[in-house]
Scaffold this active site. Structure first.
Site, PDB file in Angstrom:
ATOM      1  N   ASP A 120       9.674   0.915  -5.855  1.00  0.00           N
ATOM      2  CA  ASP A 120      10.754  -0.251  -6.037  1.00  0.00           C
ATOM      3  C   ASP A 120      10.971  -1.266  -5.085  1.00  0.00           C
ATOM      4  OD1 ASP A 120      12.350   1.236  -4.794  1.00  0.00           O
ATOM      5  OD2 ASP A 120      13.671   2.036  -6.533  1.00  0.00           O
TER       6      ASP A 120
ATOM      7  N   ASP B 186       7.415  -0.159  -0.447  1.00  0.00           N
ATOM      8  CA  ASP B 186       6.587   0.472  -1.470  1.00  0.00           C
ATOM      9  C   ASP B 186       5.104  -0.390  -1.509  1.00  0.00           C
ATOM     10  OD1 ASP B 186       7.987   2.996  -1.717  1.00  0.00           O
ATOM     11  OD2 ASP B 186       9.121   1.888  -3.116  1.00  0.00           O
TER      12      ASP B 186
ATOM     13  N   ASP C 298       8.330   8.400  -6.106  1.00  0.00           N
ATOM     14  CA  ASP C 298       9.449   8.230  -5.305  1.00  0.00           C
ATOM     15  C   ASP C 298      10.544   9.026  -6.107  1.00  0.00           C
ATOM     16  OD1 ASP C 298      10.126   6.188  -7.321  1.00  0.00           O
ATOM     17  OD2 ASP C 298      10.922   4.857  -5.754  1.00  0.00           O
TER      18      ASP C 298
ATOM     19  N   GLU D  14     -24.142  -5.135 -26.267  1.00  0.00           N
ATOM     20  CA  GLU D  14     -23.471  -6.217 -25.673  1.00  0.00           C
ATOM     21  C   GLU D  14     -22.045  -6.543 -26.241  1.00  0.00           C
ATOM     22  OE1 GLU D  14     -25.546  -7.588 -29.513  1.00  0.00           O
ATOM     23  OE2 GLU D  14     -25.972  -6.480 -27.991  1.00  0.00           O
TER      24      GLU D  14
END
Length: 829
Positions: free
Chosen positions: A572, A576, A299, A257
């Site tokens: 950027d 994109d 890129d 857990e």
């Protein structure tokens, strides 16, 4: 269409169109209610098992364990809900990108209105610095230039003439103009991208998928074993209630857990460390996903390259010169033969005269440039040879000029010197300028050289004066100095890098070759081939994707994912955003990136440096390794506890552990030590081999074998000391309780990651094990704990003997790891 041919709309007409078409606002996707999000998280099998465990431990009065389990459930649910909420922020960012105000012609008067109130048919005035509020058809243009990098990925602003379209979300960088609104809101280019972002639902991370499978497996196995224990307990004479409590308690012991807490701590610490290295994580699961990345789709502009255009080659009829230095300071020179330098001086003089950019010098020699990047690159190259606009202005005065036109791809200026001599200069695309000159050997040679430079990755400009050929300028966006080292390091780590760009295939090929992305035999795939779906069947052979459009980036990412890879995508711009959302890990640039890209991404590189991404990948692998190590430790301990309960009756022994003892051992061994595994340091070997396959189960054959081995050894030692105590009428339950707990802690020490010598910051696991060991021994030495757990006091000699026996499993595990490494083996992730 001419500006005078349209008078815009009246206020009443605009109101009617607004009522029919709706506001110029991007669509907002449906957001589930908080209760629905919480319910989705609680349906996880392991969480359901933890909830059942909470009921049981609360029923038997163990409020401390119940509190810990409840906290784990709540924390895990909160993290899951936060992750879902983050997905909505990308579309919200697109909404914020829209221009808040716009200047439109209403009732023959230019008024300023909210961008949401712009409607089809409106006549919009555009000036430098304006954000285009909707898709427009240009009806009047005066040197109008638009920066479309956020939409198309192109780093160079483009000129827009009458009858051209400009898209919502782009920025006017120069000149002025008027445009008629043709599309608004969801129908605009920005709206279509918003729809792509909204439809690109993020996939579960590799960690989430693996833990989901593991949870179901553990629940099934544990349920079966608990049923077996319950039956055996009843057969031994226990009541049905006692048998049920024992079985469920054993189930709690078998389920680690602490796993959600360990995962959370590991991810949070990884995110904290990454933030210190300029990599900001926007969602915790992304930390682990980074460690599973097998393909990096990068890129070009500003990531693999510097993102600044630099003039490098000057070709004239007299010869070729090269320009040294970079685009950011005054250091550099034009180098060539004396005759070639003479021709280069003439070429650069004309390039400065036929130029609308301005160039100044900051402190410490840095350039302060304003204008078109091509023009700035020419001014910088000329300044390195001592030719500046100020120097030339002393002799030449511009008397006429036509700005660069995108349609003709030509700029023309006329100048007069102090003697009244006129000089006409043409600058533009080679094919345009050369067509204006009379045919001849020099022109033919220039055409061949222009093609050669383009094939080498240069963007080529041609210059002529008064009908005479002058020369060619080869401009490049140079590779980032660290790009090749990063590519090599990624390849060594088993991460495949591919480049996606909107540039010409020749330019893309040259850059990819220079930074080491394009392999021998590697292919360059253009956007047309992607549109036809040809890339999907040959992803392994494609290294470069050129001339791509926004929606094609999503297709490329999906093709790699269908191939079985975990894909990281850098970007950027607004264009994109869909691919960043669709990728397993979206990486945005913090410096030059748009807000849309940052909101769509999972990771933001503050310094825009690809090397930072490599550091982040290392942190991701560190987190993944630490979670697997905890699973090895936690499940081995749970297996040992179950084996002790199941096998002790077969040896004729009484019940070796009470429910309270099981829960105590579980809490002590899986509590603080388990969480401490999340802070274990990075093993350097992790970055010298590929990441595990995303298709591989987290509980694979190797890890399962390690769990079984450690569990069997711990159980064997515990049963042995218990059997010896049984034969000598000793305190069976006490010695098994102590040996089982201390044996698991010894295994924890054996599983430590390699650490630096003398670094106390990396000693968290040792301190946690020490504290847990003290708590385990206190269960035998402290009177009120003995009463709570049902243990008996032991002599010091007895304790030392049990401690020695309990150390055996850990020593054997440690010895096995040392032997494996010395033989050239390595720990599997």
């Amino acid at each position: 269409m001419d500006r005078t041919q349209t008078k815009g709309l009246t206020t009443a007409a605009a109101a009617g169109i607004l009522a029919r078409h709706g506001p110029n606002r991007l669509p907002v996707e449906h957001r589930p209610h908080l209760a629905a999000r919480v319910g989705h998280q609680l349906r996880d099998p392991m969480i359901m098992m933890l909830c059942a465990a909470w009921v049981v431990v609360l029923a038997i009065g163990d409020r401390q364990d119940a509190t810990i389990i409840a906290a784990v459930v709540v924390l895990n649910t909160v993290i899951g809900v936060v992750q879902e909420v983050r997905a909505q922020r990308a579309v919200d960012a697109l909404t914020r990108l829209a221009s808040p105000r716009a200047h439109v012609l209403r009732d023959d008067v230019v008024v300023e209105v909210e961008a949401v109130d712009v409607v089809p048919g409106d006549l919009v005035r555009l000036e430098a610095g304006d954000v285009v509020p909707a898709d427009l058809l240009v009806v009047d243009s005066s040197a109008l230039q638009v920066d479309e990098s956020a939409m198309t990925g192109e780093s160079v602003p483009v000129d827009r003439a009458v009858a051209d379209e400009v898209l919502a979300g782009t920025v006017v960088s120069r000149g002025r103009g008027w445009g008629v609104v043709v599309r608004t809101g969801p129908d605009s280019g920005l709206g279509r991208i918003a729809a792509l972002v909204a439809s690109a639902a993020p996939r579960p991370t590799p960690l989430q998928r693996r833990l989901s499978v593991l949870s179901r497996q553990l629940v099934v196995v544990t349920a079966v074993l608990c049923a077996v224990v319950a039956v055996l307990s009843v057969l031994r004479g226990s009541s049905y209630v006692d048998a049920a409590v024992l079985a469920v308690s054993l189930g709690v012991a078998a389920i680690p857990e602490s796993l959600p807490a360990v995962v959370t701590v590991a991810l949070a610490l990884g995110a904290h460390r990454m933030a210190g290295r300029s990599a900001v994580v926007r969602s915790l699961p992304a930390v682990e996903t980074l460690g599973s990345v097998t393909v990096l789709a990068s890129d070009k502009t500003g990531t693999l390259t510097k993102g600044v255009l630099v003039a490098r080659r000057l070709w004239t009829p007299e010869g070729t010169c090269t320009v040294s230095g970079d685009a950011h300071n005054v250091h550099g020179e034009v180098v060539g033969s004396p005759l070639a330098e003479k021709g280069a001086a003439r070429l650069l003089r004309d390039a400065v005269l036929c130029n609308d950019a301005t160039l100044g010098v900051r402190d410490q020699g840095a350039w302060l440039a304003v204008g078109d990047p091509f023009d700035v690159a020419l001014l910088v190259a000329a300044a390195k040879q001592g030719l500046t606009a100020e120097v030339l202005a002393r002799r030449w005065t511009r008397v006429e000029g036509v700005p660069f036109d995108e349609a003709s791809r030509l700029m023309r200026t006329v100048h007069r010197d102090e003697h009244g001599v006129l000089l006409e200069v043409w600058k533009g695309a080679p094919e345009t300028v050369l067509d204006l000159l009379p045919p001849g050997p020099d022109v033919a040679a220039a055409r061949a050289e222009a093609e050669s430079l383009a094939a080498q990755g240069y963007r080529v400009l041609a210059v002529a004066e008064s009908g005479t050929w002058v020369g060619l300028v080869g401009v490049v966006d140079p590779p980032h100095p660290d790009a090749r080292a990063v590519v090599d390091a990624c390849r060594a780590a088993g991460v495949r890098i591919v480049m996606i760009t909107g540039d010409h295939p020749g330019t893309a090929r040259a850059i990819a070759t220079s930074v080491g992305i394009l392999r021998d035999g590697g292919e360059v795939c253009d956007g047309d081939a992607v549109a036809r779906g040809e890339h999907a069947a040959r992803v392994e052979s494609v290294d470069v994707y050129a001339r791509t459009r926004p929606e094609q980036k999503v297709s490329i990412v999906e093709a790699w994912q269908a191939h079985g890879d975990v894909v990281a995508m850098t970007g950027d711009g607004v264009n994109d955003a869909p691919a960043l959302r669709r990728a397993d890990i979206g990486v945005a640039m913090g410096g030059r990136g748009t807000e849309v890209a940052r909101q769509s991404a999972d990771l933001v590189l503050v310094d825009d440096n690809l090397e930072t991404l490599l550091v982040a990948i290392g942190e991701g692998r560190r987190v993944h390794a630490n979670i697997r190590t905890f699973l090895r430790y936690g499940l081995a301990g749970g297996l040992a506890e179950m084996l002790v309960i199941l096998l002790a009756p077969l040896l004729g022994m009484p019940l070796p552990l009470t429910p309270a003892m099981i829960l105590w051992v579980n809490m002590v061994t899986h509590g603080v030590p388990g969480v401490a595994f999340g802070a274990e340091p990075l093993d350097p070997d992790l970055m010298r081999r590929p990441s595990p396959s995303p298709l591989r189960s987290i509980l694979d054959r190797t890890l399962s074998r390690q769990i079984v081995t450690a569990g069997l050894m711990t159980a064997a030692v515990s049963l042995t000391v218990g059997w010896l105590a049984y034969r000598s009428d000793g305190p069976i339950q006490t010695v098994v309780f102590l040996t089982l707990g201390l044996g698991q802690l010894g295994v924890a020490l054996a599983l430590r990651a390699p650490r630096s010598k003398g670094s106390w910051r990396e000693r968290g696991l040792e301190l946690a094990v020490l504290g847990a060991g003290v708590c385990q021994v206190a269960g035998v030495l402290v009177p009120w704990l003995r009463d709570l757990l049902g243990t008996e006091p032991l002599s010091g000699r007895y304790l030392v003997a049990l401690l020695a026996a309990a150390s055996l499993p850990g020593l054997l595990v440690a010895a096995g790891r040392v032997v494996g490494r010395r033989r050239g083996g390595r720990e599997v992730l």
